[in-house]
Design a protein around this motif. Structure first.
Motif, short mmCIF file in Angstrom:
data_model
loop_
_atom_site.label_atom_id
_atom_site.label_comp_id
_atom_site.label_asym_id
_atom_site.label_seq_id
_atom_site.Cartn_x
_atom_site.Cartn_y
_atom_site.Cartn_z
N VAL A 1 -12.68 -17.59 64.73
CA VAL A 1 -14.09 -17.11 64.48
C VAL A 1 -14.93 -17.94 65.39
O VAL A 1 -15.12 -19.21 65.31
CB VAL A 1 -14.41 -17.38 63.09
N THR A 2 -16.04 -17.17 65.98
CA THR A 2 -17.11 -17.82 66.69
C THR A 2 -18.33 -16.93 66.24
O THR A 2 -18.31 -15.76 66.31
CB THR A 2 -16.92 -17.70 68.34
N ILE A 3 -19.35 -17.96 66.14
CA ILE A 3 -20.60 -17.18 65.32
C ILE A 3 -21.87 -17.69 65.99
O ILE A 3 -21.86 -19.01 66.33
CB ILE A 3 -20.86 -17.38 63.82
N ASP A 4 -22.66 -16.79 66.75
CA ASP A 4 -23.63 -17.18 67.43
C ASP A 4 -25.12 -16.87 66.74
O ASP A 4 -25.17 -15.67 66.12
CB ASP A 4 -23.74 -16.57 68.93
N ALA B 1 -19.38 -15.43 56.90
CA ALA B 1 -18.75 -14.26 57.80
C ALA B 1 -17.67 -13.70 56.54
O ALA B 1 -17.43 -12.67 56.75
CB ALA B 1 -18.16 -14.95 58.75
N LEU B 2 -17.28 -14.49 55.67
CA LEU B 2 -16.35 -13.94 54.68
C LEU B 2 -16.88 -12.92 53.73
O LEU B 2 -16.49 -12.28 53.02
CB LEU B 2 -16.02 -14.97 53.96
N LEU B 3 -18.35 -12.82 53.80
CA LEU B 3 -19.08 -11.82 52.83
C LEU B 3 -19.86 -11.01 53.71
O LEU B 3 -20.74 -10.21 53.10
CB LEU B 3 -20.01 -12.55 52.06
N GLN B 4 -19.70 -11.09 55.02
CA GLN B 4 -20.48 -10.27 56.02
C GLN B 4 -22.15 -10.55 55.75
O GLN B 4 -22.88 -9.79 55.59
CB GLN B 4 -20.37 -8.85 55.85
N ALA B 5 -22.38 -11.81 55.23
CA ALA B 5 -23.67 -12.38 55.08
C ALA B 5 -24.26 -13.35 56.13
O ALA B 5 -25.01 -14.30 55.62
CB ALA B 5 -23.55 -12.71 53.61
N ILE B 6 -23.91 -13.13 57.14
CA ILE B 6 -24.54 -14.18 58.18
C ILE B 6 -25.96 -13.97 58.31
O ILE B 6 -26.27 -12.88 58.37
CB ILE B 6 -23.74 -14.05 59.56
N SER B 7 -26.56 -15.10 58.00
CA SER B 7 -28.09 -14.82 58.00
C SER B 7 -28.51 -14.41 59.62
O SER B 7 -28.08 -14.91 60.51
CB SER B 7 -28.89 -16.20 57.56
N SER B 8 -29.31 -13.55 59.52
CA SER B 8 -29.98 -13.08 60.78
C SER B 8 -30.58 -14.35 61.63
O SER B 8 -31.18 -15.21 60.93
CB SER B 8 -31.06 -12.15 60.57
N PRO B 9 -30.58 -14.43 62.85
CA PRO B 9 -30.12 -13.43 63.71
C PRO B 9 -28.55 -13.80 64.22
O PRO B 9 -28.21 -13.61 65.27
CB PRO B 9 -30.71 -13.78 65.12
N GLY B 10 -27.82 -14.19 63.27
CA GLY B 10 -26.45 -14.67 63.42
C GLY B 10 -25.44 -13.46 63.89
O GLY B 10 -25.66 -12.48 62.87
N LYS B 11 -24.58 -13.75 64.59
CA LYS B 11 -23.22 -12.49 64.94
C LYS B 11 -22.12 -13.10 65.12
O LYS B 11 -21.87 -14.19 65.66
CB LYS B 11 -23.91 -11.71 66.15
N LEU B 12 -20.90 -12.46 64.43
CA LEU B 12 -19.83 -12.89 64.65
C LEU B 12 -19.60 -12.29 66.14
O LEU B 12 -19.12 -11.18 66.17
CB LEU B 12 -18.79 -11.98 63.40
#
Ligand SMILES: Nc1ncnc2c1ncn2[C@@H]1O[C@H](COP(=O)(O)OP(=O)(O)OP(=O)(O)O)[C@@H](O)[C@H]1O
Ligand SMILES: Nc1ncnc2c1ncn2[C@@H]1O[C@H](COP(=O)(O)OP(=O)(O)OP(=O)(O)O)[C@@H](O)[C@H]1O
Ligand SMILES: [Mg+2]
Ligand SMILES: [Mg+2]
Lengths: 331, 336
Positions: A11-14, A54-65
């Motif tokens: 997993v990479t999150i930006d 990411a496990l809840l699809q709840a990455i705070s904005s502006p974060g993206k998987l």
């Protein structure tokens, strides 16, 4: 290996921003064992909250998987979490995975009684068969977290101490009977006696109800107290992963070792503890190679050039460090 | 020599609430002597009055009862000039280093201003030399690397060092450090604690270290003393090493037993904390006698009216009527 409940796969999150994007999580791979307490331990900014979001699809904005997948194993069913849509996602949250967010006590509605807040949430999730059944469940949950249901039902948040509110949040997380509960710094603002009490309850919930817990914390003492497995995070990646006893005994990664040896303890004399030299990483400006190399006592040439992969060095023991290339050298 | 003598200190806050004026009696009859050049820790859980005591010691607020003597002089009876000197001599460092620094000023500017204000006659070169010395003292080296930076360009640990350097320029006799590391990255905390201890050794500054985190106490105070507070009172006082390893007061025992030990083998074999209630009561509902009586396994009816003994002494003091019934406790011992 025992049953796996969740799998983070590369997993990479930006956080994508106008000026500069920020890679908060990088090539993160980890399996979460079912029925265990897994702790993610790392300093502020190491990416703990981001990666579990990411496990809840709840990455705070502006974060993206931006790379990789997170899978949840529901019996024989392998759910790709990032593919969940609307209704499926709503069901997945709370009834499969719930999260007690960092400083979540402040999310309690100050104008509603605790009972009404539980009722509203259950109602939203279509989880109320009858008022009697609902009350029964609530009594059961409050009993679990040792809250006096009669009193707390009618209470407003401001009438409760921080420790009571945190237990309300834990009861909330259990409301729809999820398999996995994520606890993000659940006791950071609480006193040690309250903290100990809450962790006793969480361990009971894990042992007696078989709930899988993921605990995010910067506190090495807490991890030593409750975690079955520990993932040490630094600059968005796993540095070392092992069961608690192995990790504390062997502390193979220089960062793991540094962190444990820098942790104050009432039993250790001042000579026995050492701070980690240097400064925490700036993820906007990570060094080449291993992110820890500027602070590492054992830094070699290769460490400044190549990022070490996460490799297996023992039974369910993983490490990301060039010192253990080919399993030869040992700290 | 005693630098501070605190006697029967009381603090009641009054605030206007819905039902008229509400009074909270926060500190109750606190006695505490501090020797010149010693390091003392004040520990206790949230809301027990540590910060209030720190603010009283630094003269930021005045007590509603009792006296504070600085080098033998009663503060309430000093002249304005003496008060001013006192305020300079006793400095407060708080947890939030970010809020305490002006974000649009460079580190150099933040360090220059207070020196200039207090030493109008010093030349720029002399002030620069002082700044350099203070920065070296707090470990912000090489100095040139930091002078032109702004607070947001520094780590929490570095900002806390800047604040300590700024305080040093006032040549204080006492530094009251209130939770100085709670907002700092874990890996940097220890070095700030060691810095405080070194200021005491090198400059003979008296340090009052306020914290809720018992595991950090030893690293600051070393051979020094520690006061344990509970709901506005000092319940145990003695050499920090003794109090931590052999706590005597039932509250201190529960507190120390609850501190996690960063070793799973030891931590998981500790006995349970035994208390009648795990909740900290509201300070407003404190009983007239022992404040801990409601939660204490060893308390009897008399404890609820029993008045605390005077804690003003150098020995290991424990304010507990039933002390003989409390089993001894050794923090280094485990269940196994
Ligand atoms: N919404 C956001 N927008 C931009 N950057 C963010 C956002 N949320 C987090 N970050 C950045 O991502 C990095 C990782 O943050 P994250 O909150 O996941 O760390 P953490 O390990 O949970 O830290 P903490 O212990 O402070 O909670 C940090 O550098 C943080 O500043
Ligand atoms: N200005 C004030 N007006 C009214 N009550 C106050 C005031 N300042 C503090 N209090 C109350 O006094 C009590 C002690 O507060 P204090 O801040 O001294 O505790 P503390 O031990 O420093 O706690 P913490 O560990 O949370 O910092 C608390 O109940 C607090 O609400
Ligand atoms: Mg976080
Ligand atoms: Mg305070």
């Amino acid at each position: 290996m025992n049953d796996i409940l969740v799998s983070f796969d590369n997993v990479t999150i930006d956080y994508v921003m106008k000026k500069q994007s920020l890679r908060a999580v990088r090539d993160f791979s980890l399996d979460i064992e079912k029925g265990k307490i897994t702790a993610f331990v790392g300093e502020s900014g190491s990416g703990k909250t981001t990666v579990v979001s990411a496990l809840l699809q709840a990455i705070s904005s502006p974060g993206k998987l931006t790379q990789g997948n997170v899978y949840f194993f529901d019996g024989d069913n392998k759910i790709d979490v990032s593919a969940l849509k609307n209704e499926q996602l709503r069901k997945f949250r709370w009834s499969k995975v719930s999260m007690v967010f960092q400083a979540s006590q402040s999310t309690l509605n100050p104008l509603m009684t605790i009972y009404d807040q539980f009722y509203e949430t259950a109602y939203y999730h279509d989880a109320i068969a009858s008022k009697e059944k609902f009350d029964e469940r609530l009594n059961y949950l409050f009993d679990l977290v040792k809250l006096d249901a009669k009193r707390v039902f009618k209470a407003y948040p401001h009438q409760m101490s921080g420790g009571m509110k945190q237990r309300v949040m834990i009861a909330f997380a259990l409301l729809l009977n999820p398999d996995l509960i994520i606890l993000d710094e659940p006791t950071t603002a609480l006193d040690v006696i309250t903290q100990k009490y809450i962790f006793n309850q969480l361990t009971d919930i894990n042992k007696n109800l078989g709930k899988t817990l993921i605990l995010l914390t910067h506190d090495i003492g807490i991890v030593a107290k409750v975690a079955d497995n520990i993932a040490v995070m630094y600059a968005g990646s796993v540095m070392e992963y092992a069961d608690a006893y192995t990790l504390f005994k062997e502390k193979k990664h220089p960062y793991t070792r540094g962190l444990i040896e820098a942790t104050p303890s009432i039993l250790k004399s001042p000579e026995e503890i050492q701070p980690i030299e240097g400064n925490p990483p700036d993820i906007r400006n990570l060094p080449s190679g291993c992110p820890f190399h500027p602070r590492c006592k054992y830094c070699m040439d290769i460490c400044t050039e190549q990022r070490p992969p996460l490799q297996k060095i023992g039974d369910e023991h993983y490490i990301s460090c060039h010192l253990y290339a080919n399993n030869t050298q040992k700290l | 020599m005693k630098i501070l003598e605190i006697e029967k200190l009381n603090m009641t806050f009054s605030s206007r609430g819905l039902n008229g004026v509400e009074r909270v009696h926060v500190l109750r009859d606190v006695d505490l002597d501090i020797d010149e050049g010693e390091i003392l820790a004040i520990v206790g859980e949230s809301g027990c009055g540590k910060t209030t005591l720190g603010r009283l010691i630094t003269g930021l607020i005045s007590p509603t009862g009792g006296t504070i003597k600085f080098l033998g002089k009663d503060l309430s009876k000093t002249s304005n000039a003496e008060k001013k000197l006192y305020r300079k001599s006793v400095q407060f460092i708080q947890q939030d280093s970010y809020a305490a620094l002006n974000p649009v000023k460079t580190i150099y500017q933040s360090l220059y201003a207070p020196i200039k204000a207090n030493n109008k006659k010093l030349s720029r070169e002399e002030i620069d030399a002082m700044i350099g010395d203070n920065m070296e003292m707090v470990g912000l080296t090489p100095v040139e690397l930091y002078l032109n930076k702004y607070p947001h360009q520094l780590s929490g640990g570095q900002r806390q060092r800047v604040l300590i350097a700024r305080v040093l320029s006032l040549k204080p006799k006492i530094i009251v450090a209130d939770e100085p590391i709670s907002m700092i990255d874990v890996s940097l905390r220890l070095s700030i604690l060691k810095l405080l201890a070194s200021l005491n050794q090198k400059l003979n500054i008296t340090i009052v270290y306020i914290t809720h985190d018992l595991s950090t106490v030893k690293y600051v105070v070393g051979e020094g003393r520690m006061a344990v507070m509970y709901l506005g009172e000092i319940v145990e006082f003695g050499k920090a090493k003794d109090v931590i390893v052999h706590p005597k007061h039932p509250y201190t025992q529960a507190l120390i037993l609850s501190v996690p030990i960063p070793d799973p083998v030891i931590e998981r074999s500790k006995p349970e904390v035994r208390l009648k209630s795990m909740e900290i009561p509201d300070i407003r509902n404190r009983s007239d006698g022992c404040a801990f009586a409601d939660r204490c396994l060893y308390a009897d009816e008399e404890c609820k009216t029993w008045k605390l003994a005077n804690t003003n002494s150098d020995e290991h003091i424990v304010c507990c009527k039933n002390l003989r019934e409390v089993p001894s406790y050794d923090a280094g011992e485990t269940n196994e």
